[in-house]
Design a protein around this motif. Structure first.
Motif, PDB file in Angstrom:
ATOM      1  N   GLN A   1      -7.875  -2.934   4.301  1.00 54.41           N
ATOM      2  CA  GLN A   1      -7.219  -2.441   5.511  1.00 54.41           C
ATOM      3  C   GLN A   1      -7.786  -1.093   5.933  1.00 54.41           C
ATOM      4  O   GLN A   1      -8.045  -0.223   5.108  1.00 54.41           O
ATOM      5  CB  GLN A   1      -5.713  -2.311   5.306  1.00 54.41           C
ATOM      6  CG  GLN A   1      -5.029  -3.653   5.179  1.00 54.41           C
ATOM      7  CD  GLN A   1      -3.530  -3.523   5.041  1.00 54.41           C
ATOM      8  OE1 GLN A   1      -2.980  -2.435   5.001  1.00 54.41           O
ATOM      9  NE2 GLN A   1      -2.858  -4.651   4.959  1.00 54.41           N
ATOM     10  N   GLY A   2      -7.947  -0.964   7.235  1.00 55.06           N
ATOM     11  CA  GLY A   2      -8.400   0.303   7.789  1.00 55.06           C
ATOM     12  C   GLY A   2      -7.236   1.264   7.946  1.00 55.06           C
ATOM     13  O   GLY A   2      -6.092   0.970   7.590  1.00 55.06           O
ATOM     14  N   ARG A   3      -7.512   2.424   8.497  1.00 50.77           N
ATOM     15  CA  ARG A   3      -6.455   3.433   8.700  1.00 50.77           C
ATOM     16  C   ARG A   3      -5.313   2.929   9.575  1.00 50.77           C
ATOM     17  O   ARG A   3      -4.187   3.379   9.452  1.00 50.77           O
ATOM     18  CB  ARG A   3      -7.050   4.696   9.305  1.00 50.77           C
ATOM     19  CG  ARG A   3      -7.962   5.439   8.369  1.00 50.77           C
ATOM     20  CD  ARG A   3      -8.444   6.731   9.026  1.00 50.77           C
ATOM     21  NE  ARG A   3      -9.446   7.381   8.228  1.00 50.77           N
ATOM     22  CZ  ARG A   3      -9.175   8.290   7.303  1.00 50.77           C
ATOM     23  NH1 ARG A   3      -7.939   8.626   7.059  1.00 50.77           N
ATOM     24  NH2 ARG A   3     -10.156   8.851   6.624  1.00 50.77           N
ATOM     25  N   ASP A   4      -5.618   1.993  10.455  1.00 48.80           N
ATOM     26  CA  ASP A   4      -4.586   1.463  11.342  1.00 48.80           C
ATOM     27  C   ASP A   4      -3.762   0.343  10.702  1.00 48.80           C
ATOM     28  O   ASP A   4      -2.834  -0.181  11.303  1.00 48.80           O
ATOM     29  CB  ASP A   4      -5.207   0.976  12.645  1.00 48.80           C
ATOM     30  CG  ASP A   4      -6.180  -0.179  12.456  1.00 48.80           C
ATOM     31  OD1 ASP A   4      -6.458  -0.557  11.297  1.00 48.80           O
ATOM     32  OD2 ASP A   4      -6.669  -0.699  13.471  1.00 48.80           O
TER      33      ASP A   4
ATOM     34  N   LYS B   1       0.643   3.568   2.084  1.00 49.21           N
ATOM     35  CA  LYS B   1       1.000   3.774   3.489  1.00 49.21           C
ATOM     36  C   LYS B   1       2.218   2.933   3.872  1.00 49.21           C
ATOM     37  O   LYS B   1       3.099   3.395   4.603  1.00 49.21           O
ATOM     38  CB  LYS B   1      -0.196   3.420   4.373  1.00 49.21           C
ATOM     39  CG  LYS B   1      -0.038   3.790   5.807  1.00 49.21           C
ATOM     40  CD  LYS B   1      -1.350   3.554   6.562  1.00 49.21           C
ATOM     41  CE  LYS B   1      -1.250   4.055   7.979  1.00 49.21           C
ATOM     42  NZ  LYS B   1      -2.524   3.916   8.692  1.00 49.21           N
TER      43      LYS B   1
ATOM     44  N   THR C   1       0.842  -1.199   0.000  1.00 45.85           N
ATOM     45  CA  THR C   1       0.000   0.000   0.000  1.00 45.85           C
ATOM     46  C   THR C   1       0.876   1.248   0.000  1.00 45.85           C
ATOM     47  O   THR C   1       2.063   1.185   0.341  1.00 45.85           O
ATOM     48  CB  THR C   1      -0.914   0.039   1.236  1.00 45.85           C
ATOM     49  OG1 THR C   1      -0.101   0.158   2.410  1.00 45.85           O
ATOM     50  CG2 THR C   1      -1.797  -1.204   1.324  1.00 45.85           C
TER      51      THR C   1
END
Length: 90
Positions: A78-81, A28, A26
């Motif tokens: 996937q979430g923000r975490d 991120k 990702t």
């Protein structure tokens, strides 16, 4: 003064992360490896990464495997975490 990581070490860190995910990662995760999001377009234009969907990339030279679409959806969920929020099944 904070020491900058070498490009080789940053790319190695990203590879090791993507290697556990069929070559996918990702945006991120790339930032976490040390590649600022402002540089992601450079890697795509240089042919080192393929953009699969918004925020999900694949290392261009990584071997192709069956069922890669499952990894894409796993990363997409996937979430923000960074933890998956979806479940994959047959």
């Amino acid at each position: 003064m904070k020491k900058r990581q070498s490009t080789h070490k940053i790319n190695r860190k990203l590879f090791l992360m993507a290697d556990t995910q069929m070559g996918y990662f990702t945006a991120k995760q790339a930032v976490k490896a040390g590649i600022p999001d402002s540089n992601h377009g450079y890697y795509v234009n240089a042919g080192q990464w393929e953009k699969e969907m918004r925020g999900i990339y694949r290392l261009t030279n990584y071997p192709i495997s069956d069922q890669e679409e499952l990894m894409i959806w796993y990363l997409w969920s996937q979430g923000r975490d960074g933890t998956p929020k979806g479940t994959l099944s047959h």
